[in-house]
Design a protein around this motif. Sequence first.
Motif, short mmCIF file in Angstrom:
data_model
loop_
_atom_site.label_atom_id
_atom_site.label_comp_id
_atom_site.label_asym_id
_atom_site.label_seq_id
_atom_site.Cartn_x
_atom_site.Cartn_y
_atom_site.Cartn_z
N TYR A 195 0.69 -0.86 -0.15
CA TYR A 195 -0.29 -0.14 -0.30
C TYR A 195 0.89 1.34 0.04
O TYR A 195 0.80 2.38 -0.14
N GLY A 196 1.84 1.14 0.41
CA GLY A 196 2.74 2.49 0.29
C GLY A 196 2.85 3.15 1.52
O GLY A 196 3.73 4.18 1.75
N LYS A 197 2.11 3.09 2.52
CA LYS A 197 1.65 2.84 4.34
C LYS A 197 1.78 2.19 4.91
O LYS A 197 0.90 0.79 4.40
N VAL A 198 1.50 2.56 6.07
CA VAL A 198 1.13 1.50 6.62
C VAL A 198 -0.09 2.25 7.38
O VAL A 198 0.02 3.23 7.81
N SER A 199 -1.54 0.88 7.61
CA SER A 199 -2.73 2.24 8.62
C SER A 199 -2.40 1.31 9.63
O SER A 199 -2.81 0.00 10.28
N ARG A 200 -2.42 1.90 10.60
CA ARG A 200 -2.82 1.76 12.49
C ARG A 200 -4.23 2.60 12.68
O ARG A 200 -4.07 3.57 12.24
N PRO A 201 -4.32 1.96 13.60
CA PRO A 201 -5.70 2.40 14.35
C PRO A 201 -5.77 3.60 15.66
O PRO A 201 -4.23 3.40 15.98
N PHE A 202 -5.70 5.38 15.76
CA PHE A 202 -5.40 6.05 16.49
C PHE A 202 -6.84 6.48 17.08
O PHE A 202 -7.99 6.78 16.48
N SER A 251 -0.13 2.68 23.04
CA SER A 251 -0.15 2.64 21.77
C SER A 251 0.00 0.59 21.81
O SER A 251 -0.14 0.31 21.08
N ASP A 252 -0.05 0.38 23.46
CA ASP A 252 0.60 -1.02 23.73
C ASP A 252 -1.42 -1.88 23.19
O ASP A 252 -1.28 -2.71 22.21
N ILE A 253 -2.22 -0.87 23.57
CA ILE A 253 -3.74 -1.56 23.74
C ILE A 253 -3.38 -1.40 22.55
O ILE A 253 -4.83 -2.25 22.09
#
Length: 394
Positions: free
Chosen positions: A295-302, A357-359
């Motif tokens: 995808y050219g990026k990393v999708s993370r929950p925020f 972040s851990d959660i």
Amino acid sequence: MDDNKLGEVKDVKWKNIDGGEGKIKFRNRKNRGKLRNFIKGIAFIIIAAVSGGISGAYVIDKKYSNKAYTPNNQSLIESKEEGSQTRTGDITKNAITKVAETVGPAVVGISNRSEGFFGSQDIGSGSGIIFDSNGYIATNNHVIEGAAKVTVKLSSGKTLDATIVGSDPRSDLAVIKVDAQNLPTAKFGDSSKVKVGDTAIAIGNPLGEEFAGSVTSGIVSALNRRIQYGGTIYKVLQTDAAINPGNSGGPLCNELGEVIGINSLKIGTEQNAEGMGFAISINEAKSIIKSLMDYGKVSRPFLGIYGQSVVSEKNNIQGVYIREVIAGSGAAAAGVKPTDIILELDKKKVTKFEDLSDILDKHKIGDSVVCKIWRSGKTMEINITLSEVKEKNR
């Protein structure tokens, strides 16, 4: 005459014509036999000695002909028994030598170039790991960050232009690509199997191309270190293998030649620390590299907040103080406000910012989590739908 007496000495007498006596004396045949046997024994010993000497000379010539010093060979070349020879070049190599020969060709030098008043100039350099023979290279985000042009120097000495496939500032990882095929590659290992005390071997270009392909070794000093750098929390392997500027993006390997980490950070001399290098564990890096490839990026929950750890003895509160809520985020939609303090997230107690972040790493975008907050002397629970991370320039 009795035949049994033939072995005895016997005198025979007779009368001559003139009346005198003649006499013949017979020698004992038994004594003559002993003499013959003695001569045969001596002959056998002589023949055996000569034969043994010839055989020994032949064996020595065949077995040790290579164990000699000559004007053209001042080193002793050893040979194995049964005709199987081992020359000095075939002596078993130690693990570090094998790793250097196996992984070294897959390590590249990376130059970050920018356009300036005097044209294109290097503004930084680092290392990279070829992990796909079609030209895909893993490195650190800070190695290529802000580059107008990226060039890669292969172990063969050839220099190629590279394109940025994707980068992730949070993990400090990036993937770039050169237009080439059939390149040597490094094998990613399993960092979950790494133990403190294991051999650690770093390969890279410390301080630039002048020291390209440098190999340093040490041990794994610690696992899952959590260090904060540039406002981001990193989980890294710690090693005492020398890692210097320019090593960033290069591999940290085990003694099998498998990449167990990507060298990234080093505590500088301003902290008066020596022998403390860090590498992003390869198990964490694998999923990020795949996402960058896809995808050219990393999708993370925020959550959608910026904050800091806080402890209030007055109110007996410990948690994360919210400095800012990002517009359009899940936290904003749920009604979270600045000055709120997060006490729990997803039913887990929060005592410092790193806990969030851990959660969140255990969830995906779109998940709904319960957040317990303290506001103006009261506690309340609200549901927050996790959104995608939106980087903010700060």
